[in-house]
Design an enzyme around this catalytic site. Structure first.
Site, PDB file in Angstrom:
ATOM      1  CB  CYS A 297      -7.178  22.073 -18.332  1.00 47.09           C
ATOM      2  SG  CYS A 297      -8.132  21.546 -16.906  1.00 47.09           S
TER       3      CYS A 297
ATOM      4  CG  HIS B  11     -11.732  19.475 -21.006  1.00 41.92           C
ATOM      5  ND1 HIS B  11     -10.454  19.627 -21.484  1.00 41.92           N
ATOM      6  CD2 HIS B  11     -11.711  19.989 -19.749  1.00 41.92           C
ATOM      7  CE1 HIS B  11      -9.696  20.205 -20.559  1.00 41.92           C
ATOM      8  NE2 HIS B  11     -10.445  20.434 -19.494  1.00 41.92           N
ATOM      9  CD  GLU B  12     -14.732  21.589 -18.055  1.00 41.90           C
ATOM     10  OE1 GLU B  12     -14.478  21.253 -16.877  1.00 41.90           O
ATOM     11  OE2 GLU B  12     -13.958  22.304 -18.719  1.00 41.90           O
TER      12      GLU B  12
ATOM     13  CG  HIS C 139     -12.027  18.094 -15.069  1.00 44.33           C
ATOM     14  ND1 HIS C 139     -10.758  18.059 -14.544  1.00 44.33           N
ATOM     15  CD2 HIS C 139     -11.990  19.007 -16.068  1.00 44.33           C
ATOM     16  CE1 HIS C 139      -9.982  18.914 -15.188  1.00 44.33           C
ATOM     17  NE2 HIS C 139     -10.708  19.505 -16.123  1.00 44.33           N
TER      18      HIS C 139
END
Length: 187
Positions: A107, A149-150, A153
């Site tokens: 990341c 994953h994004e 966030h």
């Protein structure tokens, strides 16, 4: 305006946005929906792509650059100039496959740390494009992993929170100057 931004896939000597790292509270906040897509949103998308390419990334979420909005940019093939990047506004994963895969993740907000994370192999995501049109995308493999994953966030979750082997992760974090207390285990 066309959905695709014309952003060269190259490193800039001075990227337009700074990337926040583990320990910064902005990474732990939930992001707000984008209510209207305008030139400001398009400019943010362009700057996020420039910043991502400059950092050799394949994905970047708005909170990583200090913006509390639900937008991510993804380009799993940054070496291929013919393949345009994705800009996902207000993305939501509607469906996860039951098949899980473990793969190594890194990341831009936790530089030089890599660890195995278990995620669904396939997802169906909905989002708005840069013209405000609704899009449904079925993704597998690296693209599915990157989108998950994004989107994490956007909800204040970092990949290190999902690492199952926290005992092996801790020394890596300390070695790179991160505080283990900044990890919020969700594995």
């Amino acid at each position: 305006m066309a959905n695709q931004l014309q952003v060269p896939k190259q490193k800039l000597a001075k990227p337009p946005l700074a990337i926040h790292t583990l320990g910064d509270r902005v990474l732990r906040q939930g992001s707000k929906q984008i209510s209207g897509i305008n030139d400001e949103v398009r400019k943010l998308a362009q700057q996020m792509l420039q910043t991502m390419y400059s950092a050799d990334g394949i994905g970047l979420a708005a909170p990583q650059v200090g913006v509390n909005k639900r937008m991510i940019v993804v380009d799993i093939d940054p070496e291929n100039a013919a393949r345009p990047p994705l800009v996902l506004i207000n993305p939501l994963i509607k469906q996860f496959s039951s098949d899980l895969a473990v793969d190594q993740e890194g990341c831009l907000s936790v530089p030089s740390i890599y660890a195995d994370v278990r995620r669904p192999e396939r997802v169906v995501a909905t989002y708005r494009d840069l013209n405000g049109r609704p899009v449904t995308l079925e993704a597998t493999g690296l693209l599915a992993r990157c989108i998950q994953h994004e989107i994490d966030h956007l909800d204040g979750v970092l990949f290190v929170d999902r690492v199952e082997n926290q005992i092996a992760l801790a020394p890596q974090l300390v070695e790179k100057g991160f505080a283990v207390r900044d990890v919020q285990v969700r594995a």
